[in-house]
Every structure is written in structure tokens, then in C-alpha cells.
Write an enzyme that holds these catalytic residues in place. Sequence first.
Site, PDB file in Angstrom:
ATOM      1  CG  ASP A   3      41.396  52.186  41.178  1.00  0.00           C
ATOM      2  OD1 ASP A   3      41.896  52.438  42.288  1.00  0.00           O
ATOM      3  OD2 ASP A   3      40.599  51.254  40.989  1.00  0.00           O
ATOM      4  CG  ASP A  47      38.470  52.098  45.227  1.00  0.00           C
ATOM      5  OD1 ASP A  47      38.131  51.977  44.031  1.00  0.00           O
ATOM      6  OD2 ASP A  47      38.780  51.123  45.934  1.00  0.00           O
ATOM      7  CG  ASP A  70      38.801  42.345  35.384  1.00  0.00           C
ATOM      8  OD1 ASP A  70      38.600  43.490  34.912  1.00  0.00           O
ATOM      9  OD2 ASP A  70      38.650  42.079  36.587  1.00  0.00           O
TER      10      ASP A  70
HETATM   11  P1  ATP Z   1      35.573  47.712  42.875  1.00  0.00           P
HETATM   12  O1  ATP Z   1      36.760  48.507  43.366  1.00  0.00           O
HETATM   13  O2  ATP Z   1      34.302  48.462  42.790  1.00  0.00           O
HETATM   14  O3  ATP Z   1      35.440  46.397  43.533  1.00  0.00           O
HETATM   15  P2  ATP Z   1      37.125  47.638  40.460  1.00  0.00           P
HETATM   16  O4  ATP Z   1      36.720  47.329  39.053  1.00  0.00           O
HETATM   17  O5  ATP Z   1      37.698  48.989  40.710  1.00  0.00           O
HETATM   18  O6  ATP Z   1      35.866  47.345  41.348  1.00  0.00           O
HETATM   19  P3  ATP Z   1      39.540  46.597  41.563  1.00  0.00           P
HETATM   20  O7  ATP Z   1      39.772  45.267  42.180  1.00  0.00           O
HETATM   21  O8  ATP Z   1      39.664  47.824  42.377  1.00  0.00           O
HETATM   22  O9  ATP Z   1      38.109  46.505  40.894  1.00  0.00           O
HETATM   23  O10 ATP Z   1      40.519  46.679  40.316  1.00  0.00           O
HETATM   24  C1  ATP Z   1      40.683  47.872  39.561  1.00  0.00           C
HETATM   25  C2  ATP Z   1      40.790  47.543  38.084  1.00  0.00           C
HETATM   26  O11 ATP Z   1      41.945  46.729  37.855  1.00  0.00           O
HETATM   27  C3  ATP Z   1      39.622  46.743  37.529  1.00  0.00           C
HETATM   28  O12 ATP Z   1      38.572  47.573  37.110  1.00  0.00           O
HETATM   29  C4  ATP Z   1      40.258  45.997  36.382  1.00  0.00           C
HETATM   30  O13 ATP Z   1      40.319  46.823  35.243  1.00  0.00           O
HETATM   31  C5  ATP Z   1      41.667  45.743  36.865  1.00  0.00           C
HETATM   32  N1  ATP Z   1      41.811  44.410  37.491  1.00  0.00           N
HETATM   33  C6  ATP Z   1      41.700  44.104  38.799  1.00  0.00           C
HETATM   34  N2  ATP Z   1      41.900  42.798  39.018  1.00  0.00           N
HETATM   35  C7  ATP Z   1      42.153  42.248  37.824  1.00  0.00           C
HETATM   36  C8  ATP Z   1      42.466  40.925  37.376  1.00  0.00           C
HETATM   37  N3  ATP Z   1      42.527  39.897  38.222  1.00  0.00           N
HETATM   38  N4  ATP Z   1      42.685  40.746  36.049  1.00  0.00           N
HETATM   39  C9  ATP Z   1      42.630  41.781  35.191  1.00  0.00           C
HETATM   40  N5  ATP Z   1      42.332  43.024  35.549  1.00  0.00           N
HETATM   41  C10 ATP Z   1      42.109  43.288  36.834  1.00  0.00           C
HETATM   42 MG    MG Z   2      38.495  49.768  42.569  1.00  0.00          MG
END
Ligand code: ATP
Ligand code: MG
Length: 489
Positions: free
Chosen positions: A101, A99, A183
Site C-alpha cells: 500500500d 500486498d 488502527d
Molecule cells: P494485511 O493486508 O496484511 O491484512 P494491513 O495492515 O495492510 O494488513 P489492510 O486492511 O490492508 O491491513 O489496511 C491497510 C492499512 O490501513 C492498515 O495497516 C491500517 O494502517 C489502515 N487501516 C485499515 N483498516 C483500518 C481501520 N478499520 N481503522 C484504522 N486504520 C485502518
Molecule cells: Mg494490506
Amino acid sequence: MLESPPIVRSFFEIGRIFLQTVHPMLKKLFQSFRSPLRKPQQHTRTTPEVLSSSQHSLQRTQFSRYAVSIVERLQNAGYQAYLVGGCVRDLMLGITPKDFDVATSATPEQVRAEFRNARIIGRRFKLVHIHFGREIIEVATFRANHPQDDEEEDSNQSSRNESGRILRDNVYGTLEEDAQRRDFTINALYYDPVTERVLDYANGVHDIRNRLIRLIGDPQQRYKEDPVRMLRAVRFAAKLDFGIEKHSATPIRPLAPMLRDIPSARLFEEVLKLFLSGYAESTFEMLVDLELFDPLFPASSKALEYNPTYTHTLISEALANTDLRVQQNKPVTPAFLFAALLWPALPARVLRLQERGMPPIPAMQEAAHELIAEQCQRIAIPKRFTMPIREIWDMQERLPRRSGKRADLLLDNPRFRAGYDFLLLRETAGEETDGLGDWWTEYQDANDAGRRDMIRDLGSKSEATGQGPRKRRRSGGGKRKRAGADASE
Ligand code: ATP
Ligand code: MG
């Protein structure tokens, strides 16, 4: 080529001047020399490293056009806006993002005012979802870490911890603060599709090149702030085939028990992401290795300790099958997964109840009930999944009883396929079922006459003795007990 520099410069500074005047291809080449030599900084910077379009591989057209148009519109309205997180990271690695963001300086209300198709949502914090047909783009306002989080959180966990997080997550911040509260370094890259520049506050590009999962800031503190980050580290390491950087890996084992204080509903979501993203098998290995499996699945973890080969084979086979199905875009059910993850923990419980004088069948039912109830305290598996888990397990008792019309009735049962697959899984893990899996495979392939013959053959064996008038009595201890008891051998 260089006109005598006014002062003596380092090799790399000279290189930088050189880069401003030469072909972009050479710039990339030079960068690949440059970056490994630079010492990576542990902490985020207040000024980012800015990579221009010729210094990275990203192209605007790789991103969702809706996400790009949102960024453009927010910028035109005077806000800062970037594509961020998983989509930037994945595209840099040549992976199709799940997705897209967007992060912005606009508050959720300001974002909503700009878009008619926007909805503010939010449980733990407010976000805006902008809908384009079936595609949803998530827009998050820059946030900052709560200033006084640590000590409070160390001593008071659980619910107060959780409410602390809610507060903290609602603190809006600057772009720099937003980068800092993310993170991992590889998740803190911001792409501006208008200028086509990448802002790197945490040396994320360096870690992408070196295939490393590295927490931003002090790892121990960041895990304590949100222990789910330990699971996220494993998830990304498995998905991207990255290593976890040493300092980010070391605190995990000692801090793993903190996962016990995470609300079970959040853990359910996280566990689904861990096991249904196509990398479940390697994720499981890593979870066990880093001692994260135990706080998630305490009973299964004990089974892994007492009966390692059987338990390990059954769970990893189930996960490997799941990964294959995900790769083939076939549907996967969390119920099957949980049924497999918990099954090896059943026999010990059945035995314990039997030792207290409970007959085998009720002992099995009671053990299943207890085990699921206990597991739900850690991971809130919704009822729509716990019911089918029980049905898959119940099917294990019914599959051996095939006489009369029972085999055909079982075949018609909507849960037959899952029950049959589960039987094969148990056999793969070494359970002795007297060729039951093969029998069912053959039965499904046979024509009517063939099926009648197979049932007749059964009748001439001991099966005939199981032909009582009532189902309950017929389900007699032997077979059911065996399915469970085998698992404990
Ligand atoms: P994917 O969607 O491919 O699983 P993602 O990195 O986009 O990976 P998401 O869970 O969609 O993960 O979160 C989006 C963003 O928000 C992350 O890339 C990170 O920067 C931030 N994020 C999400 N969860 C946390 C957390 N628990 N602590 C700190 N930052 C976070
Ligand atoms: Mg994501």
C-alpha cells in the site's frame, strides 16, 4: 573517544553522539539496548522517530518494484509518498507481504493524472488502484479522523454510525494525521524507498520488537469509532503471533456487542479474512476468549455454551484443516467453513420444531433454512455460498443411504467430496455414524467388484428396508434425524 562534552549528558545522549561516529553495526547493537529502556508513548507524536537505513532491516528491493516506482514518481511530481501499513510491518518481521500500500499527499484525482494505468475506486472512501499486469498497488490519500466523531457515534449506532464513518473517512489530512487515524502502532510505519528511512509516529517499531498489538490513541474510543478494529486486533495477533497489549485488550469484552451494528456485508469480508488467512484455529480461540465470537455467530455461540466439547472440537478441527490447506496452497471454500461453524447449532432447532409437531425431515430443512437466514442478518453470506452449505448438509442425510445405485450416484455428485469430508469431521467431533466414514473411504478405494460386494453386504442388513420407490419416503426420518440429533448429545 568522545571529546569532552560541553555539558553533562545522560548516558543515552552520549550514546547518540557516539553512534554518529561509529560503525553501523554498533548502531544497531546500541539501539537494541536503547529501546526497551525508553518508556513507550501511548499517543502519536507530531514529529516522528526517523530511522535511517542503518537503523532498520528493510531494503528497498524487498518491496514491489511497482510500488517503489509509484512512490518515486509521486515524489518527483512534488507530493509526499510512502509505503505504509501491512507491507512495512510484515517485512520488518521477515514475513512476505500480501500486498503493498502507498500513502500520499496527492488526492485521488492528482494520482490518476500521474498514471495512465490508474483507476479511482471506492465504496467507503476513494482510493486509486494502479494496475501492473496482475499486480495492483493501492494508493490512498492521507486522511484524518473526523474531528467530532465520538459522542455522536456512541449514542447513534448502526446506519447513522456508518454514514458518519463514510464522511469521516473522506476527510483528507496531513501525514501526521494519517498516522494518527490508523488502527495499530505497528500499522503506522511509513517507509520512504528513496531515502530508505522509516518514519515511526506511534512507537510501532518498539511494539514490533515487543510483539504487541497496541491501538493508537485511546483504545475504547478507537473501538467505538470502528468496532471492526476489535476483529482486526485478533486477526493480527493470530497472524503475527503477537499479544494484545493490556489496555488495548481490556475494552474488547465490554464493547464486543457493538459488532452487531456493523453492516453484515462488511462483516462477511472481515470474517473471511479471519478464517481464511491460515490462522483460523488460533483466531477462533481468541474470538471466543474475547467474547467476539458471540456477536458474529450467536447460534453457534449458544451451541458452544450448551455442548462445549462437541462444538469446540468440530469447529476447531474444521479450522485446523482449513489452515493446513491454506499453508499447502490448496483451495478453500467459505461454504465448508460456514457449514462447520453453523452445524452444531442445528440440532437444538430441529428439536424445537419437532416438539411443535413437525416431522423430522421437514424440521431439519426448516431449521437449516432458519439458521442460515438468521446468520445472514449478522454476516451477509452470499447465495453462492449458502447454496453449497445446504448441499453439504443435505449430503449428510444422503451418505447413509447407499443401496442400489445410490452410492455411485453420490460419488458422481460434485458435492460428494465436501460432504464426505464433512462426515469425517463430524466423526472426529464424536458423532456416532456407525462407521459410515470408513465405509465411504473403503468404497472410494475399491474396484468395481469390491464395490458391488460392499453394496450387497449392505443389502443383507437393514438397508434393504429403505428401498422404497420414491426418494422422499426413503429418506425416512431415522438417519437424517440421527445426524442432527447426535450433534446435540
Ligand atoms: P494485511 O493486508 O496484511 O491484512 P494491513 O495492515 O495492510 O494488513 P489492510 O486492511 O490492508 O491491513 O489496511 C491497510 C492499512 O490501513 C492498515 O495497516 C491500517 O494502517 C489502515 N487501516 C485499515 N483498516 C483500518 C481501520 N478499520 N481503522 C484504522 N486504520 C485502518
Ligand atoms: Mg494490506
